[in-house]
Design a protein around this motif. Structure first.
Motif, PDB file in Angstrom:
ATOM      1  N   PHE A 118     -18.448  15.620  16.459  1.00 57.34           N
ATOM      2  CA  PHE A 118     -18.959  16.315  15.286  1.00 57.34           C
ATOM      3  C   PHE A 118     -20.428  15.980  15.024  1.00 57.34           C
ATOM      4  CE2 PHE A 118     -14.339  16.288  13.897  1.00 57.34           C
ATOM      5  CZ  PHE A 118     -14.135  17.611  14.230  1.00 57.34           C
ATOM      6  N   THR A 160     -20.997  14.289   8.984  1.00 54.11           N
ATOM      7  CA  THR A 160     -19.798  14.078   9.793  1.00 54.11           C
ATOM      8  C   THR A 160     -18.877  13.075   9.115  1.00 54.11           C
ATOM      9  OG1 THR A 160     -20.954  14.610  11.841  1.00 54.11           O
ATOM     10  CG2 THR A 160     -18.963  13.295  12.041  1.00 54.11           C
ATOM     11  N   LEU A 193     -16.878  22.579   8.162  1.00 53.81           N
ATOM     12  CA  LEU A 193     -17.852  21.646   8.748  1.00 53.81           C
ATOM     13  C   LEU A 193     -19.115  22.375   9.186  1.00 53.81           C
ATOM     14  CD1 LEU A 193     -18.711  18.878   9.865  1.00 53.81           C
ATOM     15  CD2 LEU A 193     -17.609  19.532  12.005  1.00 53.81           C
ATOM     16  N   VAL A 199     -14.721  24.205  18.202  1.00 57.33           N
ATOM     17  CA  VAL A 199     -14.478  23.281  17.086  1.00 57.33           C
ATOM     18  C   VAL A 199     -13.062  23.471  16.545  1.00 57.33           C
ATOM     19  CG1 VAL A 199     -15.236  22.561  14.781  1.00 57.33           C
ATOM     20  CG2 VAL A 199     -16.933  23.155  16.527  1.00 57.33           C
TER      21      VAL A 199
END
Length: 196
Positions: free
Chosen positions: A84, A187, A156, A131
């Motif tokens: 991430f 993150t 995110l 992702v």
């Protein structure tokens, strides 16, 4: 100039003009002038303005393909912070180093241009899918709470992209000076909300 070099030069100059004026606001005359060629030369390389715009999308997709491969490799390792964090840095780097890409995307979406879907498909869809698959796998492994992987991926990516966007819109108020620090912090915030 060789034909391929001329074509690439036209694409580069067209990126600047389309980012400044949009698809509808840019004429073939302006596109040719920006590239330092005549309209007939422009048409030797591209059938029409739409064909040139498609070439821009493909050129931009080619630029990000190497990053996608590196990110996919990190996904295999299963290190959440590394994966991430790298994703975050990549997103922020795009905003910082290629603001024209964001302008092109905004123009194509706001103009409701038929190629805006191609833009999304070639440049963004793969990242969302990567992702999403990563989060889905980590949920199955018990590392993450049971969340909707698509929504979590959008959350995110959206959180990080918002920061990149706000720095483009208000550069005097926000900075991407330390992309790594911003990416690591975001993150951590994301992982603390999703981790079991």
């Amino acid at each position: 100039m060789k034909s391929e070099e001329r074509r690439a030069a036209i694409v580069r100059s067209a990126i600047h003009l389309f980012a400044e004026k949009g698809f509808r606001g840019s004429t073939t005359r302006e596109l040719a002038a920006a590239a330092g060629v005549t309209e007939p030369v422009l048409y030797q390389h591209f059938r029409d303005k739409r064909d040139l715009y498609s070439a821009i999308i493909e050129a931009k997709a080619g630029e990000v393909s190497g990053h996608a491969a590196a990110l996919a490799e990190l996904a295999q390792a299963g290190d959440d912070q590394a994966f991430f964090g790298a994703l975050g840095e990549l997103i922020l780097r795009r905003y910082q180093e290629d603001p024209e890409l964001s302008r092109l995307l905004f123009f194509s979406s706001l103009e409701r241009h038929e190629l805006s879907d191609l833009f999304f498909e070639r440049l963004y869809s793969g990242f969302y899918k990567l992702v999403t698959r990563y989060i889905r796998r980590r949920v199955r492994e018990g590392a993450f709470r049971k969340v909707n992987p698509e929504v979590a991926a959008r959350g995110l990516i959206g959180m990080i992209s918002y920061h990149g966007l706000i720095t483009l819109l208000f550069p005097k108020r926000f900075s991407l000076a330390n992309r790594r620090r911003i990416s690591v912090e975001m993150t951590k915030i994301f992982l603390q909300g999703i981790a079991r």
